[in-house]
Write a protein that holds these residues in place. Sequence first.
Motif, PDB file in Angstrom:
ATOM      1  N   GLN A 167       0.816  -1.221   0.000  1.00 49.99           N
ATOM      2  CA  GLN A 167       0.000   0.000   0.000  1.00 49.99           C
ATOM      3  C   GLN A 167       0.848   1.268   0.000  1.00 49.99           C
ATOM      4  O   GLN A 167       0.335   2.372  -0.202  1.00 49.99           O
ATOM      5  N   LYS A 168       2.166   1.078   0.283  1.00 47.76           N
ATOM      6  CA  LYS A 168       3.087   2.219   0.407  1.00 47.76           C
ATOM      7  C   LYS A 168       2.610   3.191   1.496  1.00 47.76           C
ATOM      8  O   LYS A 168       2.589   4.411   1.317  1.00 47.76           O
ATOM      9  N   VAL A 169       2.233   2.597   2.640  1.00 48.64           N
ATOM     10  CA  VAL A 169       1.732   3.367   3.780  1.00 48.64           C
ATOM     11  C   VAL A 169       2.658   3.132   4.975  1.00 48.64           C
ATOM     12  O   VAL A 169       3.138   2.018   5.193  1.00 48.64           O
ATOM     13  N   PHE A 170       2.891   4.169   5.751  1.00 51.68           N
ATOM     14  CA  PHE A 170       3.775   4.082   6.910  1.00 51.68           C
ATOM     15  C   PHE A 170       3.235   3.107   7.960  1.00 51.68           C
ATOM     16  O   PHE A 170       2.051   3.120   8.295  1.00 51.68           O
ATOM     17  N   LEU A 171       4.133   2.274   8.473  1.00 43.51           N
ATOM     18  CA  LEU A 171       3.807   1.346   9.565  1.00 43.51           C
ATOM     19  C   LEU A 171       5.001   1.257  10.491  1.00 43.51           C
ATOM     20  O   LEU A 171       6.139   1.131  10.040  1.00 43.51           O
ATOM     21  N   MET A 172       4.740   1.329  11.798  1.00 42.95           N
ATOM     22  CA  MET A 172       5.813   1.174  12.779  1.00 42.95           C
ATOM     23  C   MET A 172       5.278   0.524  14.044  1.00 42.95           C
ATOM     24  O   MET A 172       4.169   0.840  14.496  1.00 42.95           O
ATOM     25  N   GLU A 173       6.061  -0.379  14.603  1.00 41.22           N
ATOM     26  CA  GLU A 173       5.743  -0.956  15.899  1.00 41.22           C
ATOM     27  C   GLU A 173       6.115   0.060  16.980  1.00 41.22           C
ATOM     28  O   GLU A 173       7.179   0.689  16.908  1.00 41.22           O
TER      29      GLU A 173
END
Length: 321
Positions: A113-119
């Motif tokens: 999706q080219k979307v930011f994700l971070m734990e």
Amino acid sequence: MTKWGVVATGKIADIVTSDMALVPDAEVVAVSSRSTPKAEEFARKHGIPRFYGDYHDMLADPDVEVVYVATPHSSHYIVARNALLAGKAVLCEKPITVTLKDAERLVELARKQKVFLMEAMWTRFNPLVKRVRELVAEGAVGSIRSVHADFGGPSAHDPAHWLWDPAAGGGSLLDLGVYPVSFTHMLLGAPESIAAHGTLIDGVDAEAALLLRYQNGSFAQLSSSLVGYYSKAATVVGTAGRIEIPPLFYRPTEFTVVRPDRPDEKHSLEIQGHGYHYQIAEVVKRVQAGQTESPDMPLDETLAVMRTLDEALDQLGVSYR
């Protein structure tokens, strides 16, 4: 200004939302809960303009750019997945999911999706932890031979509480052990082999001890517990000295570099709020720059940590599948 929506209204959501107020470019514009009255109460407490009784409705809010997922462990995957599908950047509480397979699916989706994700491994963004990492990389205490860290404390046994419920992703490793495991990965990388020992109660790990071994002979001794009163300290041992981080190692306000024939080198930090604002500022920085990952908590690192946790849980006989 980066506009946030918060999913869930429990203790961690309350604390992190309070710290968001310390980040000038972060604004919480919406909150959701399974209970509309709870969402309304949370919104009133934190001055949030909109509240929802269903997080899907919040995901449809065009003003929300970033979603902070603070639900119980077992629902991290589905909530984060739906947020990514809605095109929202995601900061998801640790552990990012309860299984490696779900973590891999989530990372694959974020990249597609080219979307930011971070734990939300907030420890990584504490300035003192960053300094420890720098000192180790600089060879300040020589070659690292071992890491010792623990996180545990007695929790009243209650089968109805999510901590003791495998269906909710309970247990010591996912809730507490993820901190020493992530800390060790930050310094030594992924281990060559893992040995785990622990005690199960109600199908979850009430306590766990991990021995991580590396190809060069270095090792890590890590433990987590819902029954034992641990120090919550960490020590990094090198060939030319050691770094001692007193409690709370996952939110340090000081540490000491100890080397032979030299005065001890003390580092300290005064933390505003609870210390979560460092990771919030990181998300804001990356999202505003159009980036999809954080270099300090990259997705491959999240997967590596989950791989270690998955193997340890498998050895202990804990299954969330």
